[in-house]
Enzyme design. Structure first.
Site, PDB file in Angstrom:
ATOM      1  N   GLU A 133     -10.466  -5.960  36.953  1.00 50.68           N
ATOM      2  CA  GLU A 133     -10.037  -4.938  35.988  1.00 50.68           C
ATOM      3  C   GLU A 133      -9.199  -5.563  34.875  1.00 50.68           C
ATOM      4  OE1 GLU A 133      -8.375  -2.357  38.936  1.00 50.68           O
ATOM      5  OE2 GLU A 133     -10.391  -1.939  39.689  1.00 50.68           O
ATOM      6  N   LYS A 186      -3.523   1.969  43.272  1.00 47.59           N
ATOM      7  CA  LYS A 186      -3.858   2.419  41.921  1.00 47.59           C
ATOM      8  C   LYS A 186      -2.559   2.736  41.164  1.00 47.59           C
ATOM      9  CE  LYS A 186      -8.317   2.278  42.522  1.00 47.59           C
ATOM     10  NZ  LYS A 186      -8.213   1.191  43.507  1.00 47.59           N
ATOM     11  N   HIS A 229      -7.736 -10.236  38.591  1.00 48.99           N
ATOM     12  CA  HIS A 229      -8.483  -9.076  39.098  1.00 48.99           C
ATOM     13  C   HIS A 229      -9.531  -8.684  38.055  1.00 48.99           C
ATOM     14  CE1 HIS A 229      -9.462  -5.078  40.540  1.00 48.99           C
ATOM     15  NE2 HIS A 229      -8.939  -5.437  41.704  1.00 48.99           N
ATOM     16  N   SER A 232     -14.685  -2.095  48.141  1.00 45.98           N
ATOM     17  CA  SER A 232     -15.070  -0.981  49.012  1.00 45.98           C
ATOM     18  C   SER A 232     -14.984  -1.295  50.498  1.00 45.98           C
ATOM     19  CB  SER A 232     -16.468  -0.474  48.625  1.00 45.98           C
ATOM     20  OG  SER A 232     -16.481  -0.022  47.284  1.00 45.98           O
ATOM     21  N   GLU A 271     -14.242 -10.823  45.014  1.00 43.50           N
ATOM     22  CA  GLU A 271     -14.458  -9.404  44.775  1.00 43.50           C
ATOM     23  C   GLU A 271     -15.649  -9.221  43.833  1.00 43.50           C
ATOM     24  OE1 GLU A 271     -10.785  -6.893  45.571  1.00 43.50           O
ATOM     25  OE2 GLU A 271     -10.669  -7.520  43.502  1.00 43.50           O
ATOM     26  N   GLY A 328     -14.473  -0.320  43.969  1.00 44.59           N
ATOM     27  CA  GLY A 328     -14.302   1.101  43.671  1.00 44.59           C
ATOM     28  C   GLY A 328     -15.612   1.865  43.539  1.00 44.59           C
ATOM     29  N   ASN A 375      -4.029  -2.993  47.365  1.00 45.44           N
ATOM     30  CA  ASN A 375      -3.864  -2.990  45.911  1.00 45.44           C
ATOM     31  C   ASN A 375      -3.874  -1.542  45.431  1.00 45.44           C
ATOM     32  OD1 ASN A 375      -3.852  -3.846  43.218  1.00 45.44           O
ATOM     33  ND2 ASN A 375      -6.082  -4.030  43.134  1.00 45.44           N
TER      34      ASN A 375
HETATM   35  P1  PGA Z   1     -11.719  -0.975  46.338  1.00 38.26           P
HETATM   36  O1  PGA Z   1     -10.815  -1.846  45.345  1.00 38.26           O
HETATM   37  O2  PGA Z   1     -11.332  -1.325  47.748  1.00 38.26           O
HETATM   38  O3  PGA Z   1     -11.373   0.439  45.999  1.00 38.26           O
HETATM   39  O4  PGA Z   1     -13.140  -1.302  46.044  1.00 38.26           O
HETATM   40  C1  PGA Z   1     -10.649  -3.218  45.508  1.00 38.26           C
HETATM   41  C2  PGA Z   1      -9.542  -3.704  44.615  1.00 38.26           C
HETATM   42  O5  PGA Z   1      -8.725  -2.898  44.140  1.00 38.26           O
HETATM   43  O6  PGA Z   1      -9.453  -4.900  44.358  1.00 38.26           O
END
Ligand code: PGA
Length: 248
Positions: free
Chosen positions: A96, A11, A94, A211, A166, A172, A9
């Site tokens: 976010e 950024k 997600h 992570s 998650e 993150g 996934n």
């Molecule tokens: P990450 O992100 O691996 O950086 O914690 C997980 C995600 O984007 O769902």
């Protein structure tokens, strides 16, 4: 037999060159066909990524779609459009999107219906916040998320969904759920799915996200109900992402 899946996934801030180099790195370094690799880049990369992975086993996901079939929703992208550009999967729910764009499971349910109607498999994300975990509400929270996001779906549609657990506190942050914490929740999610799917819940892939790095992937992926990962930060470096895929 359920599939092993590792999804990257990205950024939102990669430039065109950075993103295309990343796809090349993954395409050239992948040395297994046992794991389904999914790349989920931002919208502008989808077309080029689909072309670059065409002769490989890699597939492409979008990170979002609109819940309506069509209409004037400036800035949004429909499931039918994504399908026509070659997306096989789409991430929905997600954390976010939930946190910064106010998405809830009722909306996510509509998006899932729309994706399925357009032959795109949803990667449905769920997970509790730190406060909810500390208050020991995590099973209740995730149970309710799954209940409302997947409500009303037919058995055969449920079988097309990939679930990604998650925990919000692990995304993150560098903080990973322990393999035991993750397995516990994955087992709970499978149990929840089995209320509708019975034995077929064994065929649903449940990914862990939060992570995941090359040095913790192996132990996480060796848990009974962890079928792979949804990888954010570490998917931005092809060496790390490939190490995670190859750690199965
Ligand atoms: P990450 O992100 O691996 O950086 O914690 C997980 C995600 O984007 O769902």
């Amino acid at each position: 037999m359920r599939e092993k899946i590792v999804a990257g996934n990205w950024k939102m801030n990669l430039t065109k060159n950075e993103g295309l180099l990343l796809v090349d790195g993954v395409v050239n370094g992948l040395n297994t066909a046992d794991v389904k690799v999914i790349l989920a880049p931002p919208f502008p990369f989808i077309s080029d990524t689909v072309s670059k992975v065409e002769k490989t086993t890699i597939t492409v996901a979008a990170q979002n779609c609109h819940q309506s079939e069509s209409g004037a929703f400036t800035g949004e992208v429909s499931a039918a459009t994504l399908q026509s550009f070659g997306c096989d999967y789409c991430i929905v729910g997600h954390s976010e999107r939930r946190q910064y764009f106010g998405e809830d499971d009722t909306l996510v349910n509509e998006k899932i219906e729309q994706l399925l109607a357009n032959n795109i498999k949803p990667i449905y994300c769920c997970g509790e916040s730190l406060e909810q975990r500390q208050a020991e509400e995590h099973f209740e929270v995730v149970g309710k998320q799954i209940q409302s996001a997947l409500s009303g779906l037919k058995r055969e549609d449920l079988l097309k969904i990939v679930v990604a657990y998650e925990p919000v506190w692990a995304i993150g942050t560098g903080e990973t759920a322990t393999p035991k914490q993750a397995q516990e929740m994955h087992g709970f999610i499978r149990e929840k799915l089995s209320q509708v799917l019975r034995d077929e819940a064994e065929n649903v892939s449940i990914l862990y996200g939060g992570s995941v790095k090359p040095d913790n992937a192996k132990e996480l992926f060796s848990q009974k109900d962890i079928d792979g990962g949804l990888i954010g930060g570490a998917s931005l470096n092809s060496t790390d992402f490939l190490a995670i895929i190859h750690s199965f």
